[in-house]
Design a protein around this motif. Structure first.
Motif, PDB file in Angstrom:
ATOM      1  N   TRP A 163      40.640  53.283  40.044  1.00  0.00           N
ATOM      2  CA  TRP A 163      41.434  53.292  38.821  1.00  0.00           C
ATOM      3  C   TRP A 163      40.527  53.469  37.602  1.00  0.00           C
ATOM      4  O   TRP A 163      40.819  54.254  36.713  1.00  0.00           O
ATOM      5  N   SER A 164      39.405  52.740  37.572  1.00  0.00           N
ATOM      6  CA  SER A 164      38.472  52.836  36.446  1.00  0.00           C
ATOM      7  C   SER A 164      37.988  54.269  36.274  1.00  0.00           C
ATOM      8  O   SER A 164      37.982  54.818  35.168  1.00  0.00           O
ATOM      9  N   ARG A 165      37.591  54.867  37.399  1.00  0.00           N
ATOM     10  CA  ARG A 165      37.035  56.216  37.316  1.00  0.00           C
ATOM     11  C   ARG A 165      38.079  57.182  36.750  1.00  0.00           C
ATOM     12  O   ARG A 165      37.824  57.899  35.791  1.00  0.00           O
ATOM     13  N   GLU A 166      39.269  57.165  37.310  1.00  0.00           N
ATOM     14  CA  GLU A 166      40.297  58.119  36.876  1.00  0.00           C
ATOM     15  C   GLU A 166      40.727  57.863  35.444  1.00  0.00           C
ATOM     16  O   GLU A 166      40.906  58.801  34.659  1.00  0.00           O
ATOM     17  N   PRO A 191      25.665  47.230  29.892  1.00  0.00           N
ATOM     18  CA  PRO A 191      24.783  47.446  31.049  1.00  0.00           C
ATOM     19  C   PRO A 191      25.587  47.333  32.345  1.00  0.00           C
ATOM     20  O   PRO A 191      26.604  46.633  32.393  1.00  0.00           O
ATOM     21  N   ALA A 192      25.127  48.028  33.379  1.00  0.00           N
ATOM     22  CA  ALA A 192      25.884  48.066  34.633  1.00  0.00           C
ATOM     23  C   ALA A 192      26.072  46.671  35.213  1.00  0.00           C
ATOM     24  O   ALA A 192      27.095  46.383  35.817  1.00  0.00           O
ATOM     25  N   GLY A 249      32.768  50.426  37.828  1.00  0.00           N
ATOM     26  CA  GLY A 249      33.712  49.861  38.774  1.00  0.00           C
ATOM     27  C   GLY A 249      33.488  48.373  38.939  1.00  0.00           C
ATOM     28  O   GLY A 249      33.161  47.663  37.989  1.00  0.00           O
ATOM     29  N   ALA A 250      33.620  47.875  40.180  1.00  0.00           N
ATOM     30  CA  ALA A 250      33.560  46.443  40.431  1.00  0.00           C
ATOM     31  C   ALA A 250      32.137  45.944  40.656  1.00  0.00           C
ATOM     32  O   ALA A 250      31.938  44.807  41.069  1.00  0.00           O
ATOM     33  N   GLY A 251      31.130  46.791  40.389  1.00  0.00           N
ATOM     34  CA  GLY A 251      29.762  46.303  40.509  1.00  0.00           C
ATOM     35  C   GLY A 251      29.443  45.369  39.359  1.00  0.00           C
ATOM     36  O   GLY A 251      30.012  45.496  38.272  1.00  0.00           O
ATOM     37  N   ASP A 253      28.815  41.299  37.639  1.00  0.00           N
ATOM     38  CA  ASP A 253      29.686  40.132  37.508  1.00  0.00           C
ATOM     39  C   ASP A 253      30.936  40.426  36.704  1.00  0.00           C
ATOM     40  O   ASP A 253      32.044  40.046  37.074  1.00  0.00           O
ATOM     41  N   LEU A 254      30.743  41.115  35.586  1.00  0.00           N
ATOM     42  CA  LEU A 254      31.897  41.441  34.751  1.00  0.00           C
ATOM     43  C   LEU A 254      32.882  42.316  35.528  1.00  0.00           C
ATOM     44  O   LEU A 254      34.091  42.085  35.509  1.00  0.00           O
ATOM     45  N   GLY A 255      32.356  43.310  36.240  1.00  0.00           N
ATOM     46  CA  GLY A 255      33.202  44.193  37.040  1.00  0.00           C
ATOM     47  C   GLY A 255      34.018  43.410  38.051  1.00  0.00           C
ATOM     48  O   GLY A 255      35.211  43.664  38.249  1.00  0.00           O
ATOM     49  N   ARG A 256      33.375  42.424  38.684  1.00  0.00           N
ATOM     50  CA  ARG A 256      34.097  41.640  39.681  1.00  0.00           C
ATOM     51  C   ARG A 256      35.221  40.830  39.043  1.00  0.00           C
ATOM     52  O   ARG A 256      36.327  40.739  39.581  1.00  0.00           O
ATOM     53  N   LEU A 257      34.952  40.261  37.867  1.00  0.00           N
ATOM     54  CA  LEU A 257      35.993  39.500  37.167  1.00  0.00           C
ATOM     55  C   LEU A 257      37.183  40.415  36.831  1.00  0.00           C
ATOM     56  O   LEU A 257      38.352  40.088  37.089  1.00  0.00           O
TER      57      LEU A 257
END
Ligand SMILES: Nc1nc2c(ncn2[C@@H]2O[C@H](COP(=O)(O)OP(=O)(O)OP(=O)(O)O)[C@@H](O)[C@H]2O)c(=O)[nH]1
Ligand SMILES: [Mg+2]
Lengths: 465, 291
Positions: A163-166, A191-192, A249-251, A253-257
């Motif tokens: 979803w993020s990518r699109e 930052p990633a 994406g979900a990489g 900590d923030l991405g996971r949240l």
């Protein structure tokens, strides 16, 4: 999807068959339309005109003809113990008839309504059943909802990373990029491996929502997700809403949240909105503000087409072979270009052509369902007229403007019969003014003046009656 | 470049104007004669059933005719006697058929009346209501006033105030009598199965009693129709329970059946059900739907 759903669907199919045998069919009519497509006005007009037709008033001649004049009566099913608000058709009609008239506000919550149609039996066998079981009755289930929420449907099949990518790819295109510049700068600077700091999440969401609102309100875009970021609904804003697309994406900590919130949001929308109300519908009305999309420019037009295609694709995926197996599929789909009173009579055929082109891929592939395309005005607000433009007589419409109450003639431009090329949009965008509804009877005894609503209903529910 | 100007534009901004009026109310006003309902053809099963009936009755009549002629050749008195028996027999069958038809026609009047009232069609409602009132002893004193009623609300108000109120009272009384009887029966009858049977029978009789109170004389088909309507319409819960009785509780608690006929209340006592059934039947028979 739960393991039990196929079983439930099959059981529901048997129950449907039992009800049909007893002459007590229930049919869910799903009205799908992006925000401002005209769903609320359509439902108001549908209810008012069906009730009037049930009282013997000739408001829907094409539907009456298609059903062999069998409609004997129509009434709203009285409220039971539902937990969903009731769609208040009478209040909407009254507001439209009032002086000064008011159009319905943006819908902010789900509401449902059932209308029961009493029908004369079609054959002697039906008559014999009528002796035993009473008149045949078809109950039509209707639902109104905020159009923005419909775009959560394609999200259901996507992971947070996809979803993020699109979403980011879409947001970086053309005019959207300018509207979302602040947000894009923000996420590109992250930052990633950003930490799951709540302050970051909140700031990101604030910027993302501001970008979505600008895209919707200033540019006329529709493919904006998630729906509740734009229209939070009656429960207001909740923490599960505070997510936005991240390039990584979900990489991290923030991405996971954010991915957790994304999943929780989808689960919530699925259980509160899609599962109870968008499953097991047999008839579908797809409302499209094709003229509005055309006038909003090339990018907005393509965006509307993409949004419609994505919704249609996920509705099909949700049904698929299981529907075929349980006989639960959609039977009739009616596509309608709404607000057809914004163009004069000769242009309405082109409008049908344009809509057919806009949803073309869907009409062909709507697996097993019969489809039809129409141009309708649920509430007709204009008269045809002629005007002189650039020294030439052209067909125009005349109506009274909502603002100021002055009469205006509008030349809506040429309506192409398929998606036009780039040079069509040279003249810039145009905003159709809002018209004042015509003189109406607030009690609904005479229905509402419409254009083509009866032909569309004949195609979508005519065989039920 | 194309011929027609392309860009949309707002052309004139005239003086303030009233809202448009399409004369919609007039265009959609109902036409005097509503078209007849759909195809009235005979479906294949109906044709077959009619054929079987004609064969049964017709062939047996021919057979009997031959037999009567035979008897005449034996002795004239024997012939006359046989003829008398045959005529009496067929006459009774004919009378039964006529009664069925009359019962159904009575129900038809009620339906027409209700439909006309729902439509707000004064002329049709007046015709149906007067037809109904004419056949009802309780409504005789009110007939002249009913004939003079100028509009639908007045007509309905008169009916509600006079005959319909009386009929409702009688129906409730019938229900009370049935309730007392079933109370007594459940106390006396030893087996629960017999119990259920009695209540089912009493319920059926009650339905017919209430129908008669409302000026209907439903035959077999009519009673069946009425019963089903009572099932589907008002008080579906209680009515379903009485009519289907305890022996088929298993069926009624099945979710599929329940979705059609409504869930059967489990704790209700028989007497209470009779009262409810009386009320439900009265609702189904009433020529004006209670508000
Ligand atoms: N002239 C004209 N305008 C219409 C018609 N139907 C809708 N509109 C206009 O379109 C606007 C939006 O219609 P709604 O029915 O509220 O749209 P919606 O799909 O319910 O929108 P959301 O609730 O935001 O999802 C209305 O306020 C009207 O101005 C129509 O038949 N004719
Ligand atoms: Mg709405």
């Amino acid at each position: 999807m739960a393991i039990l759903t196929p079983l439930e669907d099959a059981l529901a199919g048997v129950a449907d068959a039992a009800r049909a045998l007893a002459g007590r069919e229930r049919v869910r009519l799903a009205v799908t339309g992006l925000s401002r497509a005209g769903k609320t006005v359509f439902l108001t007009s549908l209810v008012a005109n069906l009730l009037a037709a049930g009282a013997g008033v000739n408001t829907l001649p094409a539907l009456a003809a298609a059903s062999g004049h069998r409609l004997r009566g129509a009434r709203l099913v009285p409220p039971g113990v539902e937990s969903t608000p009731r769609f208040d058709a009478a209040a909407h009609l009254e507001a439209l008839a009032a002086d000064p008239p008011r159009w319905p506000a943006r819908t902010e919550d789900l509401s449902t309504l059932e209308i029961a149609l009493d029908l004369a039996p079609a054959s002697l066998l039906g008559q014999a059943r009528g002796w035993v079981a009473g008149e045949r009755r078809v109950t039509l289930e209707l639902l109104d909802y905020p159009g923005e929420w419909l775009l959560d449907l394609p999200m259901l099949d996507q992971s947070y990373a996809d979803w993020s990518r699109e979403t980011l790819a879409r947001l970086r295109q053309g005019r959207r990029a300018a509207a979302a510049a602040d947000f894009l700068d923000f996420v590109d600077a992250l930052p990633a491996a950003a930490r799951d700091d709540e302050a970051l999440a909140r700031q990101g969401f604030r910027l993302y929502r501001a970008a979505l609102l600008r895209c919707r309100d200033d540019l006329g875009f529709r493919f904006l997700q998630p729906g509740r970021a734009l229209n939070p609904g009656p429960r207001g804003e909740a923490p599960l809403l505070w997510f936005f697309p991240l390039p990584g994406g979900a990489g991290g900590d923030l991405g996971r949240l954010l991915a957790r919130r994304h999943a929780a949001y989808l689960a919530d929308q699925r259980s509160a909105f899609f599962e109870p109300f968008f499953r097991r519908f047999r008839r579908q009305a797809v409302l499209v503000d094709a003229l509005g999309a055309l006038h909003a420019g090339e990018e907005a037009f393509d965006d509307t087409a993409a949004a419609l295609a994505a919704i249609a694709a996920s509705l099909r995926r949700g049904g698929g072979w299981l529907n075929l197996l349980t006989g639960q599929g959609v039977q009739h789909v009616g596509f309608a270009a709404t607000k057809a009173d914004h163009v004069p009579e000769p242009s309405r055929d082109s409008l049908v052509g344009l809509l057919r082109d806009l949803v073309g891929r869907d009409t062909a592939a709507a697996g097993g369902a019969t489809t039809s395309v129409h141009a309708i005005a649920a509430l007709r607000c204009t008269q045809d007229d002629v005007a002189r433009v650039e020294g030439r007589d052209v067909a125009a419409v005349r109506g009274v403007l909502l603002e100021g109450g002055r009469s205006a003639r509008i030349y809506p431009g040429e309506v192409p019969i398929r998606r036009p090329g780039r040079d069509f949009w040279q003249h810039g965008e145009f905003r159709m003014p809002v018209f004042r509804p015509p003189r109406l009877k607030g009690d609904g005894m005479a229905g509402m003046p419409h254009l083509g609503l009866d032909r569309m209903l004949a195609a979508v529910i005519g065989d039920l009656l | 470049m194309s011929e027609t100007p392309r860009g949309p534009r707002i052309l004139t901004d005239d003086a303030p104007a009233p809202r448009l009026d399409f004369g919609w109310d007039v265009t959609v006003a109902p036409v005097a004669v509503t078209p007849p309902a759909g195809r009235r053809g005979w479906s294949a099963p109906a044709l077959a059933a009619a054929g079987v009936a004609v064969l049964l009755l017709g062939l047996s009549a021919i057979d009997v005719g031959g037999y009567v002629a035979d008897q005449f050749t034996r002795a004239p008195w024997l012939g006359w006697l046989t003829l008398g028996v045959a005529v009496a027999g067929y006459g009774l069958i004919l009378a039964a058929m006529l009664r069925e038809l009359r019962g159904l026609a009575g129900l038809g009047t009620v339906e027409r009346g209700r439909a006309a009232v729902a439509r707000g069609d004064f002329a049709a409602a007046r015709a149906a209501l007067l037809d109904w009132a004419g056949r009802l002893p309780a409504a005789q004193p009110m007939l002249p006033a009913l004939r003079k009623a100028p509009d639908l609300p007045t007509l309905l108000a008169l009916l509600e105030a006079g005959p319909l109120a009386a009929l409702d009272r009688q129906a409730v009384a019938a229900g009370r009598a049935a309730a007392l009887q079933s109370l007594a029966a459940t106390a006396i009858v030893p087996s629960p199965a017999l119990d259920g049977l009695f209540i089912a029978w009493r319920g059926l009789r009650l339905v017919r009693e209430v129908a008669v109170i409302h000026g209907l004389r439903p035959g077999l088909l009519g009673t069946l129709k009425l019963l089903r309507r009572t099932l589907f319409e008002a008080g579906a819960v209680a009515a379903a329970d009485v009519a289907i009785n305890a022996a088929v509780t298993a069926v009624t608690t099945n979710p599929l059946v329940a979705s059609v006929v409504g869930d059967a209340a489990s704790g209700a006592v028989a007497a209470r059900r009779m009262l409810l059934l009386a009320r439900a039947t009265a609702r189904a028979c009433r020529i004006v739907e209670p508000r």
